[in-house]
Design an enzyme around this catalytic site. Structure first.
Site, PDB file in Angstrom:
ATOM      1  N   GLU A  14      13.515  -1.142   4.024  1.00 20.26           N
ATOM      2  CA  GLU A  14      13.905  -2.657   4.054  1.00 20.26           C
ATOM      3  C   GLU A  14      13.819  -2.824   2.193  1.00 20.26           C
ATOM      4  O   GLU A  14      14.128  -3.373   1.585  1.00 20.26           O
ATOM      5  CB  GLU A  14      13.573  -3.522   5.141  1.00 20.26           C
ATOM      6  CG  GLU A  14      14.217  -3.899   6.247  1.00 20.26           C
ATOM      7  CD  GLU A  14      14.244  -2.347   6.896  1.00 20.26           C
ATOM      8  OE1 GLU A  14      15.524  -2.306   8.059  1.00 20.26           O
ATOM      9  OE2 GLU A  14      13.086  -1.657   6.832  1.00 20.26           O
ATOM     10  N   HIS A  29       9.997  -9.357  17.863  1.00 21.50           N
ATOM     11  CA  HIS A  29      11.593  -9.304  17.297  1.00 21.50           C
ATOM     12  C   HIS A  29      12.099 -10.166  17.812  1.00 21.50           C
ATOM     13  O   HIS A  29      13.184 -10.262  17.637  1.00 21.50           O
ATOM     14  CB  HIS A  29      12.232  -8.233  17.894  1.00 21.50           C
ATOM     15  CG  HIS A  29      12.177  -6.854  17.803  1.00 21.50           C
ATOM     16  ND1 HIS A  29      10.854  -6.156  18.079  1.00 21.50           N
ATOM     17  CD2 HIS A  29      12.525  -5.377  16.853  1.00 21.50           C
ATOM     18  CE1 HIS A  29      10.813  -5.040  17.076  1.00 21.50           C
ATOM     19  NE2 HIS A  29      11.877  -4.452  16.691  1.00 21.50           N
TER      20      HIS A  29
END
Length: 345
Positions: free
Chosen positions: A75, A144
């Site tokens: 990322e 998450h």
């Protein structure tokens, strides 16, 4: 035993179609890639796999490797590439497989994207969209499941949008891609497959939803419910239940977290004299806390007949067990309880 015949759903009005949030996002990306050759999409599995959630389905085959780019699982790396491309005049759409993974790239999002226009005295624009699923999904536990609306809404230099319906999703994504500022678009994975009615106008290539403008989803007179993303649907369900008891809720879909349309909220509070905020994120320093503070600091505070009430996610990391997960996420019954509390009924 007698068979019950299913009642067919009502036919949509002329020109109105049922479109899922997934398809609305796909339409927006397709139309903007076609409209402006500077637009490109990058992220993990967005190209050959058609996207982890199939948002970019068909776009790689249509636009090729230069416009739809599969990246390594890094990322920080691909977000830095996207921010640099935006500084150089392109208009990237940077997909995070989930916004929880944007923590790997938060230096690029905040220090590189959000602050550059200010630090360059306006000479360098960073027209980029960071998008992907945000907040709790189902059974994916603590790492998450968090909502980043308050995290990114805290930072000057960013615009932050949080769609609920298919119309929101398409219109806000198109507006975000066309904006010259970095925009964080917080979607919800559990909404991707949900169909919403979309008018012919909303399905046109010229349709955009203005950033910074909330929408009143339901008119009411007794209490104002303010929410964003998936909890908007919970608010509408709660409002339908409460209407049977004579309580009329006004439901506001924020659509945009930053800049926040506090004027629409104030006007509603002046009318209803009661306020309940609903969000999936944690309570401390949350979106609801900001709304309550802004109302208290403004003239609408004088119209409140009771303290504002916040309905939020539980102040704990998300448990994995489903029964605990359900109790950590605002439910319709929690909203109904909060409304009755603020109305003292």
């Amino acid at each position: 035993a007698r068979r019950l015949r299913a009642v067919p759903p009502p036919c949509p009005a002329a020109g109105v179609s049922q479109v899922t949030v997934r398809d609305a996002l796909n339409q927006a990306l397709d139309e903007e890639l076609e409209r402006d050759e500077r637009v490109f999409l990058l992220g993990e599995e967005v190209a050959q796999y058609d996207g982890a959630y199939k948002i970019s389905r068909g776009l790689w085959k249509k636009y090729g490797d230069k416009r739809v780019i599969d990246t390594p699982i890094s990322e920080m790396g691909f977000t830095g590439i996207a921010v640099g491309a935006a500084m150089a005049g392109l208009r990237p759409v940077c997909e995070f497989m989930t916004f929880n993974f944007s923590m790997q790239a938060i230096d690029q999002v905040i220090n590189s994207a959000a602050k550059t226009c200010y630090m360059s005295a306006g000479s360098i624009a960073v027209p980029i969209v960071f998008r992907g699923p945000n907040g709790a999904s189902a059974g994916v536990a603590a790492q998450h499941s968090q909502c980043f609306a308050a995290w990114y809404g805290h930072c000057p230099g960013l615009k932050v949008v949080s769609p609920w319906s298919s119309e929101d999703a398409k219109g806000l994504l198109k507006a975000s891609i066309r904006d010259d500022n970095p925009v964080v678009m917080l979607e919800n994975e559990l909404l991707y497959g949900v169909p919403f009615e979309m008018s012919e106008q909303a399905q046109s290539k010229d349709f955009v939803v203005p950033i910074g403008k909330a929408k009143i989803e339901r008119q009411g007179t007794h209490v104002t419910l303010v929410s964003h993303s998936r909890p908007v649907g919970h608010c509408l369900e709660a409002a339908a239940v409460l209407a049977k008891e004579g309580v009329e809720c006004e439901v506001i879909n924020l659509r945009t977290i930053r800049p926040m349309d506090i004027e629409t909220v104030e006007a509603s509070v002046v009318k209803t004299n009661h306020l309940v905020t609903v969000e999936g994120g944690w309570p401390q320093f949350g979106v609801g806390a900001e709304i309550c503070a802004r109302i208290m600091e403004g003239s609408a505070f004088n119209y409140l007949d009771a303290p504002a009430v916040r309905v939020t996610g539980a102040d704990v990391p998300m448990p994995y067990a489903k029964n605990l997960e359900d109790n950590c996420i605002p439910q319709v019954k929690d909203i109904i309880f909060a409304v009755k509390k603020t109305l003292n009924i």
